[in-house]
Design a protein around this motif. Structure first.
Motif, PDB file in Angstrom:
ATOM      1  N   ASP A   8     -42.059  -4.500 -77.930  1.00 55.13           N
ATOM      2  CA  ASP A   8     -43.447  -4.347 -78.339  1.00 55.13           C
ATOM      3  C   ASP A   8     -43.574  -4.728 -79.805  1.00 55.13           C
ATOM      4  OD1 ASP A   8     -46.024  -3.044 -79.234  1.00 55.13           O
ATOM      5  OD2 ASP A   8     -46.003  -2.449 -77.124  1.00 55.13           O
ATOM      6  N   ARG A  11     -46.298  -1.086 -81.174  1.00 58.09           N
ATOM      7  CA  ARG A  11     -46.344   0.291 -80.667  1.00 58.09           C
ATOM      8  C   ARG A  11     -45.015   1.023 -80.826  1.00 58.09           C
ATOM      9  NH1 ARG A  11     -48.386  -2.571 -76.273  1.00 58.09           N
ATOM     10  NH2 ARG A  11     -50.615  -2.439 -76.004  1.00 58.09           N
ATOM     11  N   VAL A  16     -46.615   4.717 -75.459  1.00 55.16           N
ATOM     12  CA  VAL A  16     -46.578   4.239 -74.074  1.00 55.16           C
ATOM     13  C   VAL A  16     -46.051   5.327 -73.140  1.00 55.16           C
ATOM     14  CG1 VAL A  16     -45.574   2.508 -72.521  1.00 55.16           C
ATOM     15  CG2 VAL A  16     -46.268   1.855 -74.853  1.00 55.16           C
ATOM     16  N   SER A  48     -39.006  -2.128 -70.963  1.00 53.00           N
ATOM     17  CA  SER A  48     -40.445  -1.942 -71.040  1.00 53.00           C
ATOM     18  C   SER A  48     -41.005  -3.123 -71.826  1.00 53.00           C
ATOM     19  CB  SER A  48     -40.762  -0.616 -71.732  1.00 53.00           C
ATOM     20  OG  SER A  48     -42.134  -0.324 -71.634  1.00 53.00           O
ATOM     21  N   ASP A  50     -44.016  -5.478 -73.480  1.00 54.84           N
ATOM     22  CA  ASP A  50     -45.350  -5.825 -73.940  1.00 54.84           C
ATOM     23  C   ASP A  50     -45.406  -7.343 -73.864  1.00 54.84           C
ATOM     24  OD1 ASP A  50     -47.894  -5.767 -75.039  1.00 54.84           O
ATOM     25  OD2 ASP A  50     -47.204  -5.597 -77.101  1.00 54.84           O
ATOM     26  N   ASN A  51     -46.579  -7.922 -73.915  1.00 52.63           N
ATOM     27  CA  ASN A  51     -46.651  -9.377 -73.919  1.00 52.63           C
ATOM     28  C   ASN A  51     -46.995  -9.918 -75.292  1.00 52.63           C
ATOM     29  OD1 ASN A  51     -46.627 -12.013 -72.483  1.00 52.63           O
ATOM     30  ND2 ASN A  51     -48.687 -12.051 -73.339  1.00 52.63           N
ATOM     31  N   ASP A  52     -48.100  -9.485 -75.855  1.00 57.12           N
ATOM     32  CA  ASP A  52     -48.588 -10.052 -77.108  1.00 57.12           C
ATOM     33  C   ASP A  52     -47.827  -9.433 -78.277  1.00 57.12           C
ATOM     34  OD1 ASP A  52     -50.528 -11.546 -75.652  1.00 57.12           O
ATOM     35  OD2 ASP A  52     -51.717  -9.722 -75.489  1.00 57.12           O
ATOM     36  N   ASP A  64     -43.937 -14.722 -76.683  1.00 59.46           N
ATOM     37  CA  ASP A  64     -44.432 -13.475 -76.114  1.00 59.46           C
ATOM     38  C   ASP A  64     -43.484 -12.848 -75.097  1.00 59.46           C
ATOM     39  OD1 ASP A  64     -44.741 -15.160 -73.903  1.00 59.46           O
ATOM     40  OD2 ASP A  64     -46.919 -15.330 -74.146  1.00 59.46           O
ATOM     41  N   GLY A  65     -43.942 -11.749 -74.515  1.00 59.77           N
ATOM     42  CA  GLY A  65     -43.143 -11.045 -73.521  1.00 59.77           C
ATOM     43  C   GLY A  65     -42.869 -11.880 -72.285  1.00 59.77           C
ATOM     44  N   HIS A  88     -46.001  -2.764 -69.942  1.00 62.52           N
ATOM     45  CA  HIS A  88     -47.014  -1.896 -70.528  1.00 62.52           C
ATOM     46  C   HIS A  88     -48.066  -2.668 -71.324  1.00 62.52           C
ATOM     47  CE1 HIS A  88     -43.930  -1.969 -73.812  1.00 62.52           C
ATOM     48  NE2 HIS A  88     -45.020  -2.032 -74.569  1.00 62.52           N
ATOM     49  N   SER A  89     -48.077  -3.977 -71.202  1.00 55.75           N
ATOM     50  CA  SER A  89     -49.021  -4.818 -71.924  1.00 55.75           C
ATOM     51  C   SER A  89     -50.459  -4.476 -71.560  1.00 55.75           C
ATOM     52  CB  SER A  89     -48.749  -6.291 -71.611  1.00 55.75           C
ATOM     53  OG  SER A  89     -49.697  -7.117 -72.278  1.00 55.75           O
ATOM     54  N   LYS A  95     -49.636  -9.313 -68.023  1.00 58.33           N
ATOM     55  CA  LYS A  95     -48.943  -8.250 -67.275  1.00 58.33           C
ATOM     56  C   LYS A  95     -48.603  -8.737 -65.871  1.00 58.33           C
ATOM     57  CE  LYS A  95     -49.812  -3.506 -65.581  1.00 58.33           C
ATOM     58  NZ  LYS A  95     -48.594  -2.829 -65.949  1.00 58.33           N
TER      59      LYS A  95
END
Length: 112
Positions: A8, A11, A16, A48, A50-52, A64-65, A88-89, A95
């Motif tokens: 991430d 975060r 999350v 876990s 995230d994408n961005d 990115d993720g 968790h994105s 996602k």
């Protein structure tokens, strides 16, 4: 003993997973740290995603993720057939992309 990986850009783990703490995961903030961690420590028990992931050091949009998931599938050489993961994105399109790529590849590996 295995480990859990938290990808991430900003975060904390508790944002999350309210019942967990940062110390429960290895936290990586970018694609390169994700790759380096898995190369050095092996495949985690849980990832876990995230994408961005924000901007890179040059101010460009970071890998990115989804790029991390593609590396895991196409380049890492790891057998991810039993990988446990959660995306968790907050980006619903990304996602779905990450979940679809990983779930379909895991299904392929298991011969289903």
């Amino acid at each position: 003993m295995g480990y859990k990986l938290f990808l991430d850009g900003i975060r904390s783990v508790s944002m999350v997973y309210p019942n967990l703490k940062d110390k429960d995961f290895i936290i990586v903030r970018d694609y390169f740290s994700f790759v380096e961690t898995i190369k050095n420590k092996g495949l985690p028990d849980y990832i876990s995603f995230d994408n961005d992931l924000g901007l890179d050091k040059d101010g460009n949009i970071a890998l990115d993720g989804y790029a991390c998931a593609k590396w895991l599938v196409y380049e890492s050489g790891n057998n991810i057939a039993n990988l446990n993961f959660y995306v968790h994105s907050a980006n619903p399109v990304a996602k779905l992309q990450i979940e679809s790529l990983l779930n379909n590849y895991i299904k392929f590996l298991k011969g289903n």
